[in-house]
Motif scaffolding. Structure first.
Motif, PDB file in Angstrom:
ATOM      1  N   ARG A   1       0.861  -1.188   0.000  1.00 57.83           N
ATOM      2  CA  ARG A   1       0.000   0.000   0.000  1.00 57.83           C
ATOM      3  C   ARG A   1       0.894   1.234   0.000  1.00 57.83           C
ATOM      4  O   ARG A   1       1.458   1.603   1.005  1.00 57.83           O
ATOM      5  N   GLY A   2       1.019   1.818  -1.182  1.00 57.89           N
ATOM      6  CA  GLY A   2       1.887   2.968  -1.344  1.00 57.89           C
ATOM      7  C   GLY A   2       3.177   2.590  -2.048  1.00 57.89           C
ATOM      8  O   GLY A   2       3.642   1.457  -1.972  1.00 57.89           O
TER       9      GLY A   2
ATOM     10  N   PRO B   1      -5.096   3.920   1.165  1.00 57.06           N
ATOM     11  CA  PRO B   1      -4.136   4.016   0.065  1.00 57.06           C
ATOM     12  C   PRO B   1      -4.309   2.841  -0.890  1.00 57.06           C
ATOM     13  O   PRO B   1      -4.622   1.729  -0.474  1.00 57.06           O
ATOM     14  N   ASP B   2      -4.104   3.095  -2.153  1.00 58.22           N
ATOM     15  CA  ASP B   2      -4.254   2.038  -3.152  1.00 58.22           C
ATOM     16  C   ASP B   2      -3.331   0.863  -2.863  1.00 58.22           C
ATOM     17  O   ASP B   2      -2.208   1.028  -2.375  1.00 58.22           O
ATOM     18  N   LEU B   3      -3.817  -0.331  -3.177  1.00 57.89           N
ATOM     19  CA  LEU B   3      -2.939  -1.496  -3.238  1.00 57.89           C
ATOM     20  C   LEU B   3      -2.190  -1.382  -4.552  1.00 57.89           C
ATOM     21  O   LEU B   3      -2.809  -1.267  -5.614  1.00 57.89           O
ATOM     22  N   VAL B   4      -0.856  -1.374  -4.497  1.00 58.97           N
ATOM     23  CA  VAL B   4      -0.079  -1.111  -5.690  1.00 58.97           C
ATOM     24  C   VAL B   4       0.897  -2.250  -5.964  1.00 58.97           C
ATOM     25  O   VAL B   4       1.319  -2.970  -5.060  1.00 58.97           O
TER      26      VAL B   4
ATOM     27  N   THR C   1      -0.764   3.819   5.107  1.00 62.77           N
ATOM     28  CA  THR C   1      -2.042   3.470   5.739  1.00 62.77           C
ATOM     29  C   THR C   1      -2.180   4.166   7.085  1.00 62.77           C
ATOM     30  O   THR C   1      -3.250   4.714   7.411  1.00 62.77           O
ATOM     31  N   PHE C   2      -1.128   4.158   7.881  1.00 59.54           N
ATOM     32  CA  PHE C   2      -1.164   4.800   9.188  1.00 59.54           C
ATOM     33  C   PHE C   2      -1.442   6.298   9.043  1.00 59.54           C
ATOM     34  O   PHE C   2      -2.260   6.867   9.781  1.00 59.54           O
TER      35      PHE C   2
ATOM     36  N   ALA D   1      -2.454  -1.104  11.419  1.00 62.58           N
ATOM     37  CA  ALA D   1      -1.101  -1.153  10.866  1.00 62.58           C
ATOM     38  C   ALA D   1      -0.210  -0.139  11.566  1.00 62.58           C
ATOM     39  O   ALA D   1      -0.653   0.952  11.934  1.00 62.58           O
ATOM     40  N   SER D   2       1.040  -0.502  11.762  1.00 61.25           N
ATOM     41  CA  SER D   2       1.966   0.395  12.454  1.00 61.25           C
ATOM     42  C   SER D   2       2.530   1.425  11.491  1.00 61.25           C
ATOM     43  O   SER D   2       2.584   1.220  10.279  1.00 61.25           O
TER      44      SER D   2
END
Length: 303
Positions: free
Chosen positions: A147-148, A269-272, A205-206, A197-198
């Motif tokens: 993600r990112g 955030p998009d899964l990339v 994501t955080f 998520a950390s």
């Protein structure tokens, strides 16, 4: 000594006659006789006895022909291996991915790729977005799904394409007060211990969660960092707090948990999918082709 010399010698041993052997290899008899004589001169031994009954290998010829057969077989195998490698049918693919990619994207892609390319050695490892990005930049991975986009030195050489979009949901244990609710608000989340998520493992994501909930969303009741969606769901089932993750978690729903929408909606955030732009590997190209076929909405970008 060339491969054609080996073929000429093998044809002569098979047909035991210069005329028949010449016809089999597609040349005239005099050039064949000359080529065999030159071969014997290069080897330094008579390979064939010419008799009235026919042409037969000598002891030296038998030894030479045994090696010649193996050499030609290896040459043909080498050519076949090269052709398969050029088509991406053999080789190695190193793939890193976040756990949530297994909920929707990767099962179909990996099933198709493994079926169509059974001789490719697939090395797949679950890892956080941050770890996967570093591994890709360091040359330890060929393709990374997270993600990112990867960050750091060399990131400009990385191609990143969105392969999935998702929104935030909350997961709680069956005994939690929110269990049975269709949705929870961001305000309600501020009153809960959160499992998510950390910042170190999933920075994008955080950051999105903190933006949606405000600075106090993680400090009022505390929070627990988890690397993947399965850990988030497991800790929520234990009653530790409210887990936050992508809506695709519904595909892995547990009987001892309940999943709620979050309002107002929070887009994650998009899964990339990321890979090096200068990687000319046919195996990587084959993997991207499978992804393009199964994810039409990213076809133009991958192309």
């Amino acid at each position: 000594m060339e491969a054609r010399h080996l073929r000429y010698a093998l044809a002569l041993a098979e047909h035991q006659h210069f005329g028949r052997a010449a016809k089999a290899v597609g040349i005239a008899q005099p050039p064949l006789s000359k080529q065999i004589a030159q071969l014997e001169g290069e080897v330094g031994a008579r390979l064939f006895d010419r008799t009235a009954r026919g042409v037969f290998p000598t002891a030296a010829g038998e030894a030479f022909l045994a090696r010649a057969r193996r050499a030609l077989a290896e040459m043909e195998a080498a050519a076949g291996d090269a052709e398969r490698a050029a088509r991406g049918e053999t080789g190695r693919l190193r793939l890193g991915f976040v756990g949530s990619a297994l909920l929707e994207l990767l099962p179909s892609v990996l099933n198709r790729f493994s079926r169509d390319h059974p001789h490719v050695r697939l090395q797949a490892a679950e890892m956080s977005t941050a770890r996967g990005g570093r591994a890709l930049l360091d040359g330890e991975l060929d393709v990374c799904v997270g993600r990112g986009a990867p960050r750091g030195p060399g990131a400009r050489e990385i191609v990143t394409v969105a392969v999935g979009r998702d929104r935030l949901v909350a997961v709680v244990g069956a005994a939690h007060p929110y269990a049975g609710q269709a949705a929870v608000s961001v305000g309600q989340l501020r009153e809960q211990h959160l499992i998510t998520a950390s910042a170190e493992e999933e920075p994008a994501t955080f950051a999105r969660l903190r933006q949606a909930g405000g600075d106090g969303v993680f400090t009022h009741r505390g929070w627990t960092g988890a690397r993947d969606v399965h850990t988030i769901m497991g800790l929520a089932a234990c009653g530790l707090g409210v887990g936050l993750g992508p809506a695709s978690m519904r595909a892995a729903r547990r009987p001892d948990t309940w999943i709620c929408d979050v309002t107002p909606g929070v887009v994650l955030p998009d899964l990339v999918m990321s890979f090096r732009a200068d990687d000319a590997s046919p195996v990587q190209a084959a993997f991207l082709a499978v992804t393009r076929d199964l994810c039409p909405h990213v076809g133009a970008a991958l192309g």
